[in-house]
Write a protein that holds these residues in place. Structure first.
Motif, PDB file in Angstrom:
ATOM      1  N   THR A  75     -38.549  23.654  15.183  1.00 55.43           N
ATOM      2  CA  THR A  75     -38.780  24.102  13.810  1.00 55.43           C
ATOM      3  C   THR A  75     -39.825  25.205  13.729  1.00 55.43           C
ATOM      4  O   THR A  75     -39.985  25.824  12.680  1.00 55.43           O
ATOM      5  N   ARG A 105     -35.786  22.699   9.058  1.00 54.03           N
ATOM      6  CA  ARG A 105     -34.746  23.065  10.014  1.00 54.03           C
ATOM      7  C   ARG A 105     -35.295  24.050  11.038  1.00 54.03           C
ATOM      8  O   ARG A 105     -36.485  24.347  11.045  1.00 54.03           O
ATOM      9  N   GLN A 106     -34.414  24.557  11.889  1.00 56.95           N
ATOM     10  CA  GLN A 106     -34.847  25.415  12.994  1.00 56.95           C
ATOM     11  C   GLN A 106     -35.573  26.652  12.472  1.00 56.95           C
ATOM     12  O   GLN A 106     -35.054  27.408  11.668  1.00 56.95           O
TER      13      GLN A 106
END
Length: 315
Positions: free
Chosen positions: A169, A108-109
């Motif tokens: 990411t 994820r980020q």
């Protein structure tokens, strides 16, 4: 197949097998004709990080390892290196952060980014009372700008072909919020009060075909509106009492006006370091490449007597 290795680029006949421990990375998914060893991909990754080596320079080095006199005779696999090294870098990052091939979850980020332990963190690597314990010469924030280099990302005719492997990411912002920021940003052109620098002119060109433009090292101009931009920016949160000391690197300062020297020279800024660089080896290598490439290949293959004089070597 063409095999690209740390010691050179070679062509071999391959007998395919499923032997354990093989360390070849194919350049394409189906019917590969080129493969890179794991060693050469690791070498390129470290060279790019530590030595700032470009893919073109790295591949040219491998060609010269293979045949230093006639590097143009070596198969050109530069495009394959660009593609495979990108995949290799992404795989290494995913493995580093625990996203293996047997996991369905994608990062994820920010999950492929490392926390910077060198950044000042009160209570971690700075005492809570650091503002009163240290003087201003001990704790100082520094910005280094270099205006002779730009990073221009041209808009693509088919942006759908530019597939991101790590969109947001890592340390770079994701594409959608970045595009939203660009739509709200204004492109203001400023008139230089210093010399007619290429870096300043590049900043004022029409950027309608550019996605991003990063320009550095015109400290005398950059510092004029820096404070006002910081106050109006939502992404920078600097203390209002922070003193900004602009400077210009010595190599670039010679192209500025004379009045910039006493004001922006590192010679007069307390705490600035001094260093010298050695260029002999680079110039020697440059002359060697001129000798190799100065004639046609049939001429170089003949036995010739080249004059060994300083005048010839420094041409």
């Amino acid at each position: 197949m063409t095999i690209v290795h740390t010691e050179g680029i070679f062509t071999h006949e391959i007998s395919w097998c499923n032997c354990p421990g093989e360390r070849l990375f194919p350049a394409s998914i189906t019917k590969p004709k080129t493969a890179f060893t794991f060693d050469v991909l690791n070498h390129f990754l470290i060279d790019a990080l530590e030595c700032k080596t470009s893919a073109m320079s790295f591949y040219q080095k491998l060609k010269r390892f293979t045949n230093n006199a006639f590097p143009d005779c070596i198969p050109d696999r530069y495009q394959e290196l660009m593609r495979v090294s990108r995949l290799w870098r992404d795989l290494k990052h995913r493995k580093w952060f625990g996203f293996g091939h047997d996991k369905e979850q994608d990062p994820r980020q920010g999950e492929l980014a490392l926390f910077c332990p060198a950044c000042p963190q009160p209570g971690i690597n700075l005492p809570p009372d650091w503002k009163t314990q240290y003087d201003s010469d001990t704790i100082m924030r520094q910005y280094v700008m270099d205006g002779n280099f730009t990073a221009q990302h041209m808009k693509m005719n088919k942006p759908e072909l530019d597939v991101s492997l790590a969109d947001g990411t890592g340390y770079m912002v994701a594409e959608k919020p970045y595009q939203a920021h660009l739509e709200q940003s204004l492109d203001n052109k400023e008139r230089s009060t210093c010399s007619n620098h290429r870096a300043i002119n590049a900043a004022n060109i029409n950027k309608s075909n550019l996605q991003a433009l990063v320009i550095y090292d015109v400290g005398c101009q950059w510092s004029i509106n820096f404070q006002s931009r910081v106050k109006s920016s939502c992404s920078l949160h600097l203390p209002p009492s922070l003193e900004i000391i602009p400077a210009v690197g010595k190599f670039h300062l010679a192209a500025h006006k004379l009045s910039c020297f006493p004001r922006y020279s590192l010679n007069f800024i307390k705490g600035a370091g001094h260093l010298d660089e050695v260029y002999d080896d680079h110039m020697r290598d440059s002359n060697w490449k001129k000798i190799v490439n100065m004639g046609e290949r049939p001429f170089l293959q003949r036995e010739v007597n080249l004059p060994c004089t300083s005048q010839f070597l420094h041409c």
